[in-house]
Design an enzyme around this catalytic site. Structure first.
Site, mmCIF file in Angstrom:
data_model
loop_
_atom_site.group_PDB
_atom_site.id
_atom_site.type_symbol
_atom_site.label_atom_id
_atom_site.label_comp_id
_atom_site.label_asym_id
_atom_site.label_seq_id
_atom_site.Cartn_x
_atom_site.Cartn_y
_atom_site.Cartn_z
ATOM 1 N N HIS A 1 -3.123 5.991 -6.612
ATOM 2 C CA HIS A 1 -1.685 6.001 -7.020
ATOM 3 C C HIS A 1 -1.523 6.582 -8.466
ATOM 4 O O HIS A 1 -1.123 6.072 -9.370
ATOM 5 C CB HIS A 1 -1.084 4.539 -7.192
ATOM 6 C CG HIS A 1 0.214 4.417 -7.003
ATOM 7 N ND1 HIS A 1 0.850 3.395 -6.394
ATOM 8 C CD2 HIS A 1 1.172 5.151 -7.552
ATOM 9 C CE1 HIS A 1 2.150 3.761 -6.516
ATOM 10 N NE2 HIS A 1 2.520 4.610 -7.059
ATOM 11 N N GLU B 1 -2.918 -1.974 -2.001
ATOM 12 C CA GLU B 1 -3.456 -1.569 -3.070
ATOM 13 C C GLU B 1 -3.002 -2.287 -4.385
ATOM 14 O O GLU B 1 -3.763 -2.163 -5.154
ATOM 15 C CB GLU B 1 -2.613 -0.065 -3.558
ATOM 16 C CG GLU B 1 -1.433 -0.014 -3.835
ATOM 17 C CD GLU B 1 -0.650 1.296 -4.219
ATOM 18 O OE1 GLU B 1 -0.666 2.150 -3.403
ATOM 19 O OE2 GLU B 1 -0.038 1.250 -5.417
ATOM 20 N N ARG C 1 4.556 5.395 -0.201
ATOM 21 C CA ARG C 1 4.256 4.005 -0.487
ATOM 22 C C ARG C 1 3.182 3.771 0.718
ATOM 23 O O ARG C 1 3.480 4.121 1.885
ATOM 24 C CB ARG C 1 5.214 3.101 -0.415
ATOM 25 C CG ARG C 1 6.231 3.105 -1.740
ATOM 26 C CD ARG C 1 5.242 2.261 -3.019
ATOM 27 N NE ARG C 1 6.266 2.294 -4.154
ATOM 28 C CZ ARG C 1 6.268 3.552 -5.044
ATOM 29 N NH1 ARG C 1 5.434 4.349 -4.778
ATOM 30 N NH2 ARG C 1 6.862 3.024 -6.227
HETATM 31 P P1 NAI Z 1 14.654 10.174 -3.354
HETATM 32 O O1 NAI Z 1 15.631 9.081 -3.253
HETATM 33 O O2 NAI Z 1 15.221 11.332 -4.380
HETATM 34 O O3 NAI Z 1 14.366 10.760 -1.872
HETATM 35 C C1 NAI Z 1 14.020 9.844 -0.948
HETATM 36 C C2 NAI Z 1 14.850 10.356 0.518
HETATM 37 O O4 NAI Z 1 14.142 9.605 1.524
HETATM 38 C C3 NAI Z 1 16.121 10.580 0.478
HETATM 39 O O5 NAI Z 1 16.470 11.750 0.774
HETATM 40 C C4 NAI Z 1 16.309 9.681 1.658
HETATM 41 O O6 NAI Z 1 17.543 9.607 2.345
HETATM 42 C C5 NAI Z 1 15.326 9.644 2.417
HETATM 43 N N1 NAI Z 1 15.104 8.433 3.046
HETATM 44 C C6 NAI Z 1 15.593 7.021 2.999
HETATM 45 N N2 NAI Z 1 15.361 6.108 3.967
HETATM 46 C C7 NAI Z 1 14.762 7.215 5.010
HETATM 47 C C8 NAI Z 1 14.506 6.849 6.422
HETATM 48 N N3 NAI Z 1 14.595 5.702 7.170
HETATM 49 N N4 NAI Z 1 13.971 7.932 7.096
HETATM 50 C C9 NAI Z 1 13.838 9.297 6.653
HETATM 51 N N5 NAI Z 1 14.182 9.471 5.168
HETATM 52 C C10 NAI Z 1 14.552 8.322 4.460
HETATM 53 O O7 NAI Z 1 13.583 9.603 -4.072
HETATM 54 P P2 NAI Z 1 12.255 10.524 -4.647
HETATM 55 O O8 NAI Z 1 12.365 10.426 -5.993
HETATM 56 O O9 NAI Z 1 12.010 11.832 -3.924
HETATM 57 O O10 NAI Z 1 11.018 9.367 -4.291
HETATM 58 C C11 NAI Z 1 10.572 9.077 -2.862
HETATM 59 C C12 NAI Z 1 9.428 8.048 -2.866
HETATM 60 O O11 NAI Z 1 8.420 8.574 -3.540
HETATM 61 C C13 NAI Z 1 9.916 6.903 -3.842
HETATM 62 O O12 NAI Z 1 10.786 6.001 -3.210
HETATM 63 C C14 NAI Z 1 8.711 6.037 -4.137
HETATM 64 O O13 NAI Z 1 8.278 5.300 -3.352
HETATM 65 C C15 NAI Z 1 7.563 7.206 -4.222
HETATM 66 N N6 NAI Z 1 6.963 7.789 -5.338
HETATM 67 C C16 NAI Z 1 5.665 7.759 -5.479
HETATM 68 C C17 NAI Z 1 4.856 8.067 -6.694
HETATM 69 C C18 NAI Z 1 3.569 8.031 -6.792
HETATM 70 O O14 NAI Z 1 2.791 8.120 -7.835
HETATM 71 N N7 NAI Z 1 2.783 8.072 -5.803
HETATM 72 C C19 NAI Z 1 5.800 8.198 -8.039
HETATM 73 C C20 NAI Z 1 7.222 8.365 -7.649
HETATM 74 C C21 NAI Z 1 7.784 7.982 -6.519
#
Ligand code: NAI
Length: 327
Positions: free
Chosen positions: A294, A262, A233
């Protein structure tokens, strides 16, 4: 269930229609949810939102007043929703916790390859019949150190692909992913990662702890010439500071699928508008910055997964008032 689907476009509407079949009455609008368009939700029991819709407290209060009981998010991230207020009002919110982590991870790799191997410039030169190579020198990914901030679903797919390139993997997360051992990933502190890595990929959610996780101090610590990839993000980085370290030549480049401001910009046609955002203009004026609007999620598999889980959330709510994906 009668649902108003905000922020729908030609690319996702067919997938939602296909998933809904005749089970739900969906009404589609391209408009994002905001203080002006919230009135459209009158007489709907549920609404469906995407990542740039505004579900802040005042909007949720209006929705509650109109009788909206359920909000289905067509995204993993829920940083655009005031969950606390929703809970107080008794509005159920569910997300799509997983669709295709491959879509986002593969896009991150595509951006990295395009920037590093200067594929955009090379196409421009080829079209001009300029076949000189002087401006197109990249570097091998093999043996480079890759830092992954957030080693969850997307981070781990990205790690596996980079492992295939022969990269050394460093991870930073609050929780260590057990799968990381199989890839010889080493968990480090954020500072150690910043200092050591040639490439850093952001794959964590945006929340109060990760807002501007990378700012002035962090960019300064990054290795000279390092490349940053952000498919998470926009708010996870401070754009102003990133620009400073790109413009002064400290950073080698940035691949940005998301941008701090955005909302209202990405997903719409602004060809004939003046975009009064000097940071955005600075970003896309830089040769070593690659921007996409995005679109990391934009694969058939991901769109189908998003639609199926969104409709399943609506079905579960209409049957028993709760969904397994309730937040
Ligand atoms: P996920 O929940 O599987 O993984 C996120 C990881 O970040 C977890 O391992 C979590 O422990 C870690 N995390 C949380 N807070 C943290 C911190 N303060 N410091 C370090 N690590 C931390 O989520 P997933 O599916 O991998 O998605 C990640 C992000 O990707 C989503 O939250 C979303 O914002 C973004 N995203 C972007 C998309 C795009 O089209 N550009 C599409 C889908 C998701």
């Amino acid at each position: 269930m009668k649902t108003l689907v905000y922020s729908t476009h030609g690319y996702d509407m067919p997938f939602l229609k296909e998933a809904a079949k005749d089970q739900h009455q969906l009404t589609f609008t391209e408009s994002p949810l905001d203080s002006k368009t919230v009135e459209m939700a009158k007489e709907y029991e549920s609404i469906a939102l995407f990542s740039n819709d505004n579900a802040s407290a005042p909007i949720l209060e209006k929705l509650y007043g109109f009788g909206v009981k359920y909000i289905a998010l067509r995204s993993v991230g829920y940083d655009h929703v005031d969950l606390h207020t929703a809970k107080m009002l008794g509005i159920k919110i569910a997300n799509v916790p997983e669709y295709s982590p491959h879509a986002i991870a593969e896009h991150a790799v595509a951006m990295l390859m395009m920037l590093n191997r200067k594929l955009y410039d090379s196409q421009l030169l080829i079209q001009m019949q300029d076949f000189r190579l002087d401006s197109l020198v990249g570097f091998d990914l093999n043996n480079k150190k890759i830092g992954i901030i957030g080693t969850g679903k997307i981070g781990m797919v990205f790690a596996k692909i980079m492992n295939g390139f022969g990269c050394k993997l460093l991870g930073y997360d609050l929780v260590e992913n057990p799968e990381a051992k199989d890839l010889n990933m080493t968990y480090t502190s954020l500072v150690e990662m910043l200092e050591k890595c040639d490439i850093i990929s952001l794959n964590c959610p945006l929340n109060e702890h990760t807002k501007q996780l990378l700012g002035e101090a962090e960019f300064k610590k990054m290795k000279k010439g390092a490349i940053l990839i952000n498919t998470a993000r926009g708010g996870v980085i401070c754009t102003e500071s990133l620009l400073k370290y790109l413009e002064n030549g400290h950073l080698g480049g940035a691949c940005l699928d998301v941008y701090e401001k955005e909302k209202g910009l990405y997903f719409f046609d602004h060809r004939f508008d003046i975009i009064a955002d000097s940071n955005f203009a600075r970003l896309h004026s830089l040769k070593n910055v690659l921007l996409t609007g995005h679109q990391a999620f934009l694969t058939k598999e991901a769109l189908s997964g998003i639609a199926e889980t969104t409709i399943s959330n609506l079905t579960q709510w209409s049957k028993n008032g709760a969904s397994v994906n309730d937040l």
